[in-house]
Design an enzyme around this catalytic site. Structure first.
Site, PDB file in Angstrom:
ATOM      1  N   LEU A   5       7.709  19.240  57.123  1.00 16.13           N
ATOM      2  CA  LEU A   5       8.888  19.482  57.961  1.00 16.13           C
ATOM      3  C   LEU A   5       8.844  20.863  58.603  1.00 16.13           C
ATOM      4  O   LEU A   5       9.335  21.052  59.728  1.00 16.13           O
ATOM      5  CB  LEU A   5      10.167  19.306  57.143  1.00 16.13           C
ATOM      6  CG  LEU A   5      10.461  17.865  56.704  1.00 16.13           C
ATOM      7  CD1 LEU A   5      11.666  17.825  55.774  1.00 16.13           C
ATOM      8  CD2 LEU A   5      10.697  16.965  57.912  1.00 16.13           C
ATOM      9  N   ARG A  51       5.752  19.315  47.100  1.00 17.69           N
ATOM     10  CA  ARG A  51       6.667  20.031  47.988  1.00 17.69           C
ATOM     11  C   ARG A  51       5.944  20.283  49.312  1.00 17.69           C
ATOM     12  O   ARG A  51       5.502  21.389  49.600  1.00 17.69           O
ATOM     13  CB  ARG A  51       7.127  21.341  47.340  1.00 17.69           C
ATOM     14  CG  ARG A  51       7.892  21.098  46.060  1.00 17.69           C
ATOM     15  CD  ARG A  51       8.674  22.308  45.626  1.00 17.69           C
ATOM     16  NE  ARG A  51       7.830  23.314  45.042  1.00 17.69           N
ATOM     17  CZ  ARG A  51       8.277  24.488  44.590  1.00 17.69           C
ATOM     18  NH1 ARG A  51       9.552  24.781  44.665  1.00 17.69           N
ATOM     19  NH2 ARG A  51       7.468  25.369  44.062  1.00 17.69           N
ATOM     20  N   PRO A  52       5.768  19.218  50.101  1.00 17.71           N
ATOM     21  CA  PRO A  52       4.985  19.351  51.329  1.00 17.71           C
ATOM     22  C   PRO A  52       5.685  20.242  52.340  1.00 17.71           C
ATOM     23  O   PRO A  52       6.903  20.425  52.305  1.00 17.71           O
ATOM     24  CB  PRO A  52       4.893  17.909  51.840  1.00 17.71           C
ATOM     25  CG  PRO A  52       6.099  17.230  51.271  1.00 17.71           C
ATOM     26  CD  PRO A  52       6.327  17.866  49.931  1.00 17.71           C
ATOM     27  N   ILE A  53       4.874  20.801  53.238  1.00 19.94           N
ATOM     28  CA  ILE A  53       5.435  21.661  54.293  1.00 19.94           C
ATOM     29  C   ILE A  53       5.433  20.920  55.630  1.00 19.94           C
ATOM     30  O   ILE A  53       5.488  21.539  56.678  1.00 19.94           O
ATOM     31  CB  ILE A  53       4.663  22.984  54.405  1.00 19.94           C
ATOM     32  CG1 ILE A  53       3.177  22.742  54.745  1.00 19.94           C
ATOM     33  CG2 ILE A  53       4.789  23.787  53.113  1.00 19.94           C
ATOM     34  CD1 ILE A  53       2.444  24.008  55.149  1.00 19.94           C
ATOM     35  N   LYS A  59      17.118  35.464  44.499  1.00 22.44           N
ATOM     36  CA  LYS A  59      15.682  35.309  44.763  1.00 22.44           C
ATOM     37  C   LYS A  59      15.441  34.417  45.979  1.00 22.44           C
ATOM     38  O   LYS A  59      14.620  34.743  46.848  1.00 22.44           O
ATOM     39  CB  LYS A  59      15.005  34.705  43.540  1.00 22.44           C
ATOM     40  CG  LYS A  59      13.603  34.152  43.786  1.00 22.44           C
ATOM     41  CD  LYS A  59      13.142  33.320  42.621  1.00 22.44           C
ATOM     42  CE  LYS A  59      11.783  32.695  42.877  1.00 22.44           C
ATOM     43  NZ  LYS A  59      11.804  31.584  43.843  1.00 22.44           N
ATOM     44  N   ASN A  60      16.145  33.295  46.053  1.00 21.28           N
ATOM     45  CA  ASN A  60      15.888  32.340  47.122  1.00 21.28           C
ATOM     46  C   ASN A  60      16.412  32.803  48.478  1.00 21.28           C
ATOM     47  O   ASN A  60      16.091  32.196  49.504  1.00 21.28           O
ATOM     48  CB  ASN A  60      16.485  30.979  46.771  1.00 21.28           C
ATOM     49  CG  ASN A  60      15.746  30.312  45.623  1.00 21.28           C
ATOM     50  OD1 ASN A  60      14.584  30.626  45.353  1.00 21.28           O
ATOM     51  ND2 ASN A  60      16.414  29.410  44.925  1.00 21.28           N
ATOM     52  N   ARG A 108       9.344  35.706  37.616  1.00 22.39           N
ATOM     53  CA  ARG A 108       9.339  35.371  39.039  1.00 22.39           C
ATOM     54  C   ARG A 108      10.756  35.267  39.584  1.00 22.39           C
ATOM     55  O   ARG A 108      10.972  35.487  40.777  1.00 22.39           O
ATOM     56  CB  ARG A 108       8.633  34.028  39.279  1.00 22.39           C
ATOM     57  CG  ARG A 108       7.122  34.044  39.138  1.00 22.39           C
ATOM     58  CD  ARG A 108       6.534  32.700  39.557  1.00 22.39           C
ATOM     59  NE  ARG A 108       7.093  32.309  40.841  1.00 22.39           N
ATOM     60  CZ  ARG A 108       7.796  31.198  41.061  1.00 22.39           C
ATOM     61  NH1 ARG A 108       8.049  30.370  40.064  1.00 22.39           N
ATOM     62  NH2 ARG A 108       8.260  30.930  42.263  1.00 22.39           N
ATOM     63  N   ASP A 131      17.824  23.399  40.727  1.00 27.03           N
ATOM     64  CA  ASP A 131      17.441  24.607  39.996  1.00 27.03           C
ATOM     65  C   ASP A 131      18.281  24.854  38.745  1.00 27.03           C
ATOM     66  O   ASP A 131      18.006  25.785  37.986  1.00 27.03           O
ATOM     67  CB  ASP A 131      17.525  25.841  40.916  1.00 27.03           C
ATOM     68  CG  ASP A 131      16.305  25.978  41.805  1.00 27.03           C
ATOM     69  OD1 ASP A 131      15.356  25.194  41.642  1.00 27.03           O
ATOM     70  OD2 ASP A 131      16.285  26.877  42.670  1.00 27.03           O
ATOM     71  N   CYS A 147       5.495  27.002  41.541  1.00 28.50           N
ATOM     72  CA  CYS A 147       5.729  26.209  40.334  1.00 28.50           C
ATOM     73  C   CYS A 147       5.225  24.774  40.510  1.00 28.50           C
ATOM     74  O   CYS A 147       5.340  24.186  41.587  1.00 28.50           O
ATOM     75  CB  CYS A 147       7.231  26.155  40.012  1.00 28.50           C
ATOM     76  SG  CYS A 147       7.882  27.666  39.296  1.00 28.50           S
TER      77      CYS A 147
END
Length: 420
Positions: A124, A120-122, A22-23, A398, A306, A115
């Site tokens: 970067l 989980r900032p963006i 998935k990732n 998912r 995970d 989730c």
């Protein structure tokens, strides 16, 4: 809303085939936007997130065709912005930012969701794009990015919890069509990043060093179509391995990439689980006695965040005290109260969970809070006495392809039912 009803106490036995990762598949599908040519992706798992990504690509103007586990994408015509409501629902959708900037030099992408497991900032992602020469503003829930020219640069993507996987992917995709050479320092080393680089190189990109902390991208003028097979899902592999141990079963996991799982397999062996390689397969069974282990989640090649919830379910069954420390996401212990409903004795102290294992688990209704928490509750439910109902299993859909069907083939007593 569907739930899973589990009647526990049955050891898992048999063979299971691992699906595509998935990732890995989500950024690879996003990368098809970098060319107007046709791209064919094989071993694509049948997941709701993949369906969402297909709809997002279509909303951007691409033609998307899904046949079994093969997806064909052709983005002959491309828009710089997609459907707001689609994109905001899935955090992985942020990986369309790099391809849109690379090909169109502009993008309008809604801030993503996903989730609820912590911040989980963006930032970067945006830093990397700015380093490439992009002007970025945030307005009304959108990231608005414009870059008349993308210029090769050096960019550092190390964050408070380590490198950013999707941020590395985003910068790598945009830089593939930038002018000059881009060097990403403190790049994510995950196998999914390496898989994306392999696909981009097949499209004509010039990327070196993927899988190491320093990735070098030499920009090219255009990319062409390509065909690619997604790597097996290492987290699905680990989940089935832990489930085999937790239920005192024996499972042959087919198509596993053992080289992507050293940290997980090392901890399973330390816990007394027997893990054997058999060609491309992995055979997992519980040893004579389970032993407690201490675990700290870390960026690859450390123990993956995970797999933290799943290993916690196993440690709840293991006599003794285990300490599980979460260093990637600060709110990733939301499964602890639900495991406690099944009888687990777990307390939280700062970034660590203290697991006093060995108490028998008994079935109860539980609520899944996120994807991997769902897997942990599934494992605990299969090991518990009596019936467990796991609600909100849309999280499972998912990230795990037909997991209830696969578990049934291994002997699990599990049914989809209408739930809360």
């Amino acid at each position: 809303m569907e739930s899973l009803l589990i009647k526990g106490g049955v050891p898992l036995h048999g063979e299971v085939q691992i699906s595509g990762a998935k990732n890995a598949v989500l950024p690879i599908l996003a990368a098809t936007l970098l060319t107007p040519d046709k791209c064919v992706i094989h071993r694509v798992p049948d997941l709701s997130d993949v369906g969402f990504m297909g709809k997002i690509l279509a909303s951007l103007g691409a033609t998307v065709k899904i046949e079994g586990n093969t997806v064909t994408v052709q983005a002959a015509k491309l828009k710089p912005h997609g459907d707001y409501d689609l994109i905001r629902k899935m955090r992985g959708s942020i990986c369309i930012l790099g391809p849109l900037l690379g090909r169109l030099r502009k993008a309008q992408v809604s801030l993503p969701g996903g989730c609820v497991i912590g911040t989980r900032p963006i930032d970067l992602h945006l830093k990397g794009m700015r380093d490439l020469g992009t002007k970025i503003t945030i307005d009304k829930g959108y990231v608005i990015a414009k870059a008349p020219r993308l210029l090769g640069t050096e960019t550092f993507l190390g964050g408070r919890s380590g490198p950013t996987v999707l941020g590395t992917a985003n910068v790598m995709m945009a830089a593939s069509l930038a002018e000059g050479v881009t060097i990403i320092e403190s790049a994510a080393c995950e196998p999914e990043v390496t898989d994306l680089a392999s696909f981009l190189n097949a499209m004509g990109a010039k990327i070196m060093g993927a899988g190491s902390p320093t990735i070098t991208i030499t920009g090219v003028k255009e990319l062409h179509g390509a065909e690619h097979e997604v790597i097996p899902d290492r987290i699905e592999t680990a989940t089935f391995a832990i489930a085999a141990a937790a239920t005192d079963g024996e499972v042959r996991i087919k198509g596993a990439r053992v080289d992507h799982l050293h940290a997980v397999l090392d901890k399973l062996r330390e816990a007394g689980v027997k893990v054997e390689r058999a060609g491309p397969d992995l055979i997992v069974k519980r040893g004579a006695k389970l032993k407690p282990v201490d675990i700290t989640t870390l960026p690859y090649s450390g123990f993956p965040t995970d797999c933290q919830a799943q290993i916690m379910a196993l440690m709840a069954l293991t006599p003794g005290i285990s300490i599980i420390t979460e260093r990637i996401f600060e709110s990733r212990f939301m499964h602890v109260p639900e495991l406690a409903r099944l009888g687990a004795d777990i307390s939280i102290e700062g970034p660590s969970a203290i697991v006093k294992g060995g108490r028998p688990l008994s079935g109860a209704p539980v609520m899944a809070s996120d994807l991997r928490a769902s897997a942990a509750l599934l494992i605990a439910g299969m090991a518990a006495k009596g019936s467990t109902q796991v609600n909100r299993i849309y999280h499972l859909d998912r990230g795990y392809e037909k997991i209830d069907t696969k578990l049934k083939k291994l002997g699990a007593r599990i049914e989809r039912v209408e739930g809360e």
